[in-house]
Scaffold this motif. Structure first.
Motif, PDB file in Angstrom:
ATOM      1  N   LYS A  12       0.840  -1.207   0.000  1.00  0.00           N
ATOM      2  CA  LYS A  12       0.000   0.000   0.000  1.00  0.00           C
ATOM      3  C   LYS A  12       0.870   1.250   0.000  1.00  0.00           C
ATOM      4  CE  LYS A  12      -3.832   2.266   2.382  1.00  0.00           C
ATOM      5  NZ  LYS A  12      -4.777   2.216   3.535  1.00  0.00           N
ATOM      6  N   GLY A  13       1.956   1.211   0.790  1.00  0.00           N
ATOM      7  CA  GLY A  13       2.860   2.353   0.829  1.00  0.00           C
ATOM      8  C   GLY A  13       3.507   2.610  -0.520  1.00  0.00           C
ATOM      9  N   ASN A  14       3.932   1.545  -1.202  1.00  0.00           N
ATOM     10  CA  ASN A  14       4.514   1.690  -2.537  1.00  0.00           C
ATOM     11  C   ASN A  14       3.517   2.346  -3.486  1.00  0.00           C
ATOM     12  OD1 ASN A  14       6.850   0.406  -1.664  1.00  0.00           O
ATOM     13  ND2 ASN A  14       6.319  -1.569  -2.564  1.00  0.00           N
ATOM     14  N   LEU A  15       2.273   1.906  -3.396  1.00  0.00           N
ATOM     15  CA  LEU A  15       1.224   2.423  -4.274  1.00  0.00           C
ATOM     16  C   LEU A  15       0.952   3.899  -3.996  1.00  0.00           C
ATOM     17  CD1 LEU A  15      -0.965   1.914  -6.398  1.00  0.00           C
ATOM     18  CD2 LEU A  15      -2.455   1.061  -4.560  1.00  0.00           C
ATOM     19  N   ILE A  16       0.843   4.257  -2.718  1.00  0.00           N
ATOM     20  CA  ILE A  16       0.594   5.654  -2.352  1.00  0.00           C
ATOM     21  C   ILE A  16       1.739   6.545  -2.832  1.00  0.00           C
ATOM     22  CG2 ILE A  16       0.452   7.260  -0.399  1.00  0.00           C
ATOM     23  CD1 ILE A  16      -1.092   5.086   1.120  1.00  0.00           C
ATOM     24  N   GLU A  17       2.966   6.099  -2.611  1.00  0.00           N
ATOM     25  CA  GLU A  17       4.100   6.935  -3.006  1.00  0.00           C
ATOM     26  C   GLU A  17       4.219   7.022  -4.527  1.00  0.00           C
ATOM     27  OE1 GLU A  17       7.744   6.229  -0.945  1.00  0.00           O
ATOM     28  OE2 GLU A  17       6.846   6.614   1.020  1.00  0.00           O
ATOM     29  N   ALA A  18       3.890   5.950  -5.238  1.00  0.00           N
ATOM     30  CA  ALA A  18       3.902   6.010  -6.706  1.00  0.00           C
ATOM     31  C   ALA A  18       2.907   7.053  -7.202  1.00  0.00           C
ATOM     32  CB  ALA A  18       3.581   4.634  -7.296  1.00  0.00           C
ATOM     33  N   CYS A  19       1.731   7.106  -6.585  1.00  0.00           N
ATOM     34  CA  CYS A  19       0.723   8.098  -6.975  1.00  0.00           C
ATOM     35  C   CYS A  19       1.175   9.511  -6.632  1.00  0.00           C
ATOM     36  CB  CYS A  19      -0.604   7.784  -6.285  1.00  0.00           C
ATOM     37  SG  CYS A  19      -1.485   6.345  -6.979  1.00  0.00           S
ATOM     38  N   ILE A  20       1.759   9.689  -5.443  1.00  0.00           N
ATOM     39  CA  ILE A  20       2.239  11.010  -5.042  1.00  0.00           C
ATOM     40  C   ILE A  20       3.329  11.493  -5.989  1.00  0.00           C
ATOM     41  CG2 ILE A  20       3.589  12.205  -3.265  1.00  0.00           C
ATOM     42  CD1 ILE A  20       1.936  10.724  -1.172  1.00  0.00           C
ATOM     43  N   ILE A  21       4.246  10.615  -6.348  1.00  0.00           N
ATOM     44  CA  ILE A  21       5.330  10.980  -7.273  1.00  0.00           C
ATOM     45  C   ILE A  21       4.757  11.403  -8.615  1.00  0.00           C
ATOM     46  CG2 ILE A  21       7.287  10.058  -8.585  1.00  0.00           C
ATOM     47  CD1 ILE A  21       7.782   8.213  -6.079  1.00  0.00           C
ATOM     48  N   ASN A  22       3.762  10.677  -9.100  1.00  0.00           N
ATOM     49  CA  ASN A  22       3.170  10.974 -10.402  1.00  0.00           C
ATOM     50  C   ASN A  22       2.404  12.301 -10.396  1.00  0.00           C
ATOM     51  OD1 ASN A  22       2.208  10.057 -13.189  1.00  0.00           O
ATOM     52  ND2 ASN A  22       0.263  10.303 -12.137  1.00  0.00           N
ATOM     53  N   ILE A  23       1.739  12.603  -9.289  1.00  0.00           N
ATOM     54  CA  ILE A  23       0.880  13.784  -9.228  1.00  0.00           C
ATOM     55  C   ILE A  23       1.658  15.049  -8.889  1.00  0.00           C
ATOM     56  CG2 ILE A  23      -1.030  14.855  -7.962  1.00  0.00           C
ATOM     57  CD1 ILE A  23      -2.213  12.017  -7.661  1.00  0.00           C
ATOM     58  N   THR A  24       2.608  14.950  -7.966  1.00  0.00           N
ATOM     59  CA  THR A  24       3.244  16.168  -7.447  1.00  0.00           C
ATOM     60  C   THR A  24       4.527  16.569  -8.176  1.00  0.00           C
ATOM     61  OG1 THR A  24       4.485  14.931  -5.760  1.00  0.00           O
ATOM     62  CG2 THR A  24       2.287  15.757  -5.163  1.00  0.00           C
ATOM     63  N   ARG A  25       5.195  15.630  -8.811  1.00  0.00           N
ATOM     64  CA  ARG A  25       6.392  15.941  -9.618  1.00  0.00           C
ATOM     65  C   ARG A  25       7.463  16.656  -8.805  1.00  0.00           C
ATOM     66  NH1 ARG A  25       5.807  12.666 -14.071  1.00  0.00           N
ATOM     67  NH2 ARG A  25       3.625  12.764 -14.762  1.00  0.00           N
ATOM     68  N   HIS A  26       7.511  18.010  -8.896  1.00  0.00           N
ATOM     69  CA  HIS A  26       8.601  18.787  -8.297  1.00  0.00           C
ATOM     70  C   HIS A  26       8.668  18.638  -6.774  1.00  0.00           C
ATOM     71  CE1 HIS A  26       9.524  20.713 -12.091  1.00  0.00           C
ATOM     72  NE2 HIS A  26       8.253  21.064 -12.232  1.00  0.00           N
ATOM     73  N   SER A  27       7.537  18.413  -6.139  1.00  0.00           N
ATOM     74  CA  SER A  27       7.512  18.323  -4.678  1.00  0.00           C
ATOM     75  C   SER A  27       7.641  16.894  -4.174  1.00  0.00           C
ATOM     76  CB  SER A  27       6.204  18.921  -4.143  1.00  0.00           C
ATOM     77  OG  SER A  27       6.018  20.230  -4.609  1.00  0.00           O
ATOM     78  N   ALA A  28       7.773  15.930  -5.073  1.00  0.00           N
ATOM     79  CA  ALA A  28       7.690  14.523  -4.698  1.00  0.00           C
ATOM     80  C   ALA A  28       8.741  14.127  -3.665  1.00  0.00           C
ATOM     81  CB  ALA A  28       7.804  13.637  -5.939  1.00  0.00           C
ATOM     82  N   LEU A  29       9.990  14.484  -3.890  1.00  0.00           N
ATOM     83  CA  LEU A  29      11.047  14.038  -2.979  1.00  0.00           C
ATOM     84  C   LEU A  29      10.853  14.598  -1.584  1.00  0.00           C
ATOM     85  CD1 LEU A  29      13.589  12.477  -2.435  1.00  0.00           C
ATOM     86  CD2 LEU A  29      14.931  14.360  -3.392  1.00  0.00           C
ATOM     87  N   GLN A  30      10.398  15.834  -1.482  1.00  0.00           N
ATOM     88  CA  GLN A  30      10.145  16.414  -0.169  1.00  0.00           C
ATOM     89  C   GLN A  30       9.042  15.650   0.562  1.00  0.00           C
ATOM     90  OE1 GLN A  30       9.511  19.982  -2.448  1.00  0.00           O
ATOM     91  NE2 GLN A  30      10.722  21.153  -0.986  1.00  0.00           N
ATOM     92  N   ILE A  31       7.988  15.309  -0.151  1.00  0.00           N
ATOM     93  CA  ILE A  31       6.869  14.582   0.457  1.00  0.00           C
ATOM     94  C   ILE A  31       7.298  13.183   0.860  1.00  0.00           C
ATOM     95  CG2 ILE A  31       4.536  13.697   0.071  1.00  0.00           C
ATOM     96  CD1 ILE A  31       4.258  15.985  -2.037  1.00  0.00           C
ATOM     97  N   ILE A  32       8.027  12.496  -0.034  1.00  0.00           N
ATOM     98  CA  ILE A  32       8.464  11.131   0.259  1.00  0.00           C
ATOM     99  C   ILE A  32       9.412  11.119   1.446  1.00  0.00           C
ATOM    100  CG2 ILE A  32       9.672   9.116  -0.642  1.00  0.00           C
ATOM    101  CD1 ILE A  32       6.846   9.790  -1.872  1.00  0.00           C
ATOM    102  N   SER A  33      10.336  12.065   1.505  1.00  0.00           N
ATOM    103  CA  SER A  33      11.256  12.127   2.639  1.00  0.00           C
ATOM    104  C   SER A  33      10.500  12.387   3.939  1.00  0.00           C
ATOM    105  CB  SER A  33      12.299  13.223   2.410  1.00  0.00           C
ATOM    106  OG  SER A  33      13.181  13.313   3.507  1.00  0.00           O
ATOM    107  N   CYS A  34       9.508  13.265   3.870  1.00  0.00           N
ATOM    108  CA  CYS A  34       8.663  13.543   5.036  1.00  0.00           C
ATOM    109  C   CYS A  34       7.975  12.277   5.517  1.00  0.00           C
ATOM    110  CB  CYS A  34       7.643  14.620   4.664  1.00  0.00           C
ATOM    111  SG  CYS A  34       6.423  14.999   5.943  1.00  0.00           S
ATOM    112  N   MET A  35       7.423  11.507   4.588  1.00  0.00           N
ATOM    113  CA  MET A  35       6.756  10.257   4.949  1.00  0.00           C
ATOM    114  C   MET A  35       7.731   9.250   5.544  1.00  0.00           C
ATOM    115  SD  MET A  35       4.254   9.696   1.623  1.00  0.00           S
ATOM    116  CE  MET A  35       3.800   8.031   2.166  1.00  0.00           C
ATOM    117  N   GLU A  36       8.872   9.090   4.885  1.00  0.00           N
ATOM    118  CA  GLU A  36       9.829   8.065   5.303  1.00  0.00           C
ATOM    119  C   GLU A  36      10.495   8.394   6.635  1.00  0.00           C
ATOM    120  OE1 GLU A  36      10.178   5.176   3.906  1.00  0.00           O
ATOM    121  OE2 GLU A  36       8.933   5.571   2.153  1.00  0.00           O
ATOM    122  N   SER A  37      10.474   9.651   7.026  1.00  0.00           N
ATOM    123  CA  SER A  37      11.062  10.031   8.310  1.00  0.00           C
ATOM    124  C   SER A  37      10.064   9.921   9.458  1.00  0.00           C
ATOM    125  CB  SER A  37      11.602  11.462   8.240  1.00  0.00           C
ATOM    126  OG  SER A  37      10.545  12.387   8.047  1.00  0.00           O
TER     127      SER A  37
END
Length: 258
Positions: free
Chosen positions: A130-155
């Protein structure tokens, strides 16, 4: 007696503004985080930092030299992946984003299956799928902000529960409903299939995660360097004039895998 509770907030604000207050006025609050103020002219105008963004753009590296391409193949609940994202990839990107381009591929050691309730099995169970799926969607939708969001989640202590607040923090203009729709419809499954294909196409095939390629290639030598000091490696691989920050001393961290 409530004053001590406010002290950490006051100290944080002081630490954030100390380095620039002499040369640049503190901009007023706006609905975008500081990392996005210079992303577009519209955002710069809203946050009243046009002059600062123009000065920043004037000192950026020559775009005739391609940035270092860093691709991370990972899985969301792998402790080693989380450590690499939060302690290596995100801090390095924060300082060197002008000379590096990051691609995130959440899939890792997952497997596509043709039966069962889920089309995938994951190393750390259904929550990771589920986490992989959520992050794949976030990466696809947010583009420029993706790494910041993913790092926030992973921390965060709970990666999945952090998804919505991290999205609101770093991409306030993106609704959670759009991510939820991606997760629950065929778009999310197509994104995951694409990640599966990309991961299976790795040459040499990946044997663990995090698995990092540079400019499309994987070598054990670069992996060793990336796991101990990604920052130093990106500075080393960049072919253009090194930014001033690359002259700093490297900080090496321990490596681990899943």
């Amino acid at each position: 007696m409530k004053l001590p509770a406010l002290l950490p907030v006051f100290l944080l604000l002081c630490s954030e503004s100390r380095g620039s207050e002499a040369s640049h006025p503190k901009p007023p609050a706006c609905r975008y985080p500081p990392s996005q103020w210079c992303r577009s002219l519209e955002i710069a105008i809203e946050c009243k930092v046009q002059k600062q963004c123009m000065e920043l753009n004037a000192t950026r590296p020559n775009r005739a030299v391609p940035p270092v391409s860093v691709s991370l193949y990972y899985e969301t609940l792998c402790p080693a992946c989380r450590l690499f994202i939060t302690q290596q990839l995100f801090p390095t990107w924060t300082m060197l984003q002008d000379i590096m381009a990051v691609t995130l591929v959440p899939y890792g050691n997952a497997k596509e299956v043709s039966s069962g309730n889920s089309p995938y099995t994951c190393q750390h169970g259904e929550p990771e799928c589920k986490g992989n799926l959520i992050e794949a969607c976030i990466i696809n939708i947010t583009r420029h902000s993706a790494l910041q969001i993913i790092s926030c989640m992973e921390s965060a202590a709970n990666v999945l529960n952090a998804a919505q607040p991290c999205l609101q923090l770093y991409a306030p203009s993106v609704s959670w409903a759009s991510v939820d729709s991606c997760v629950k419809t065929g778009l999310g499954d197509r994104l995951m299939h694409t990640n599966a294909v990309m991961t299976r196409a790795l040459n040499p095939p990946h044997t663990h995660v995090p698995w990092v390629t540079f400019n499309g290639e994987y070598t054990e030598e670069n992996e060793d360097k990336a796991m101990s000091s990604l920052f130093q490696l990106v500075c080393q691989l960049y072919k253009g004039v090194k930014p001033p920050v690359c002259t700093g001393a490297p900080v090496k961290l321990n490596r681990s895998f899943c």
